[in-house]
Design a protein around this motif. Sequence first.
Motif: not given
Length: 171
Positions: A146-171
Amino acid sequence: MLDQLWWAVETIGHVVSDPLLAGGMVAGAGALAWGGWLAARRFWWRPVPAVLAGISLGVVLGVTFSRTLPDWALAPGREFCHLNGFSLHGSAELLNALLFVPFVLCAVLATRRPLAVAASAVALSALIEIVQPLTGRGLCETQDFFNNSAGAVVAAVLAAGLLAVRERVAR
């Protein structure tokens, strides 16, 4: 908090103090880094995060399979997997929540596929928990999963947010 940090340093020190474990972790991380680089070339992923994901995965596997079972865990009649719930109280629990974070962050930045990476990390965590008692290299605990999975999901959400911000800045 200082006690938790000290426990983490002692745990890392234990792994590094055994030349076989330390060498295995370095060799494994190196091999997985090479695999990350090859995958980046093959699938058009970003190479630097792919190599870092490989190194991080090597550390995850090294840490999870570097432990030996305590004597009490070898008692006859002991359950295969200890069923307990999610908790961040304690240094081991916190470290389990953070264990997959570097791997997932780097893998999402490399592949740009947060859902696939999160699902793979959750599946890998389940596989690790099943394999640990079979190999005698750790305990199966649902809390670790449960702890590993929760950390992985939170990290994936954070990374997806970073990708979205990077894409928005690139536009």
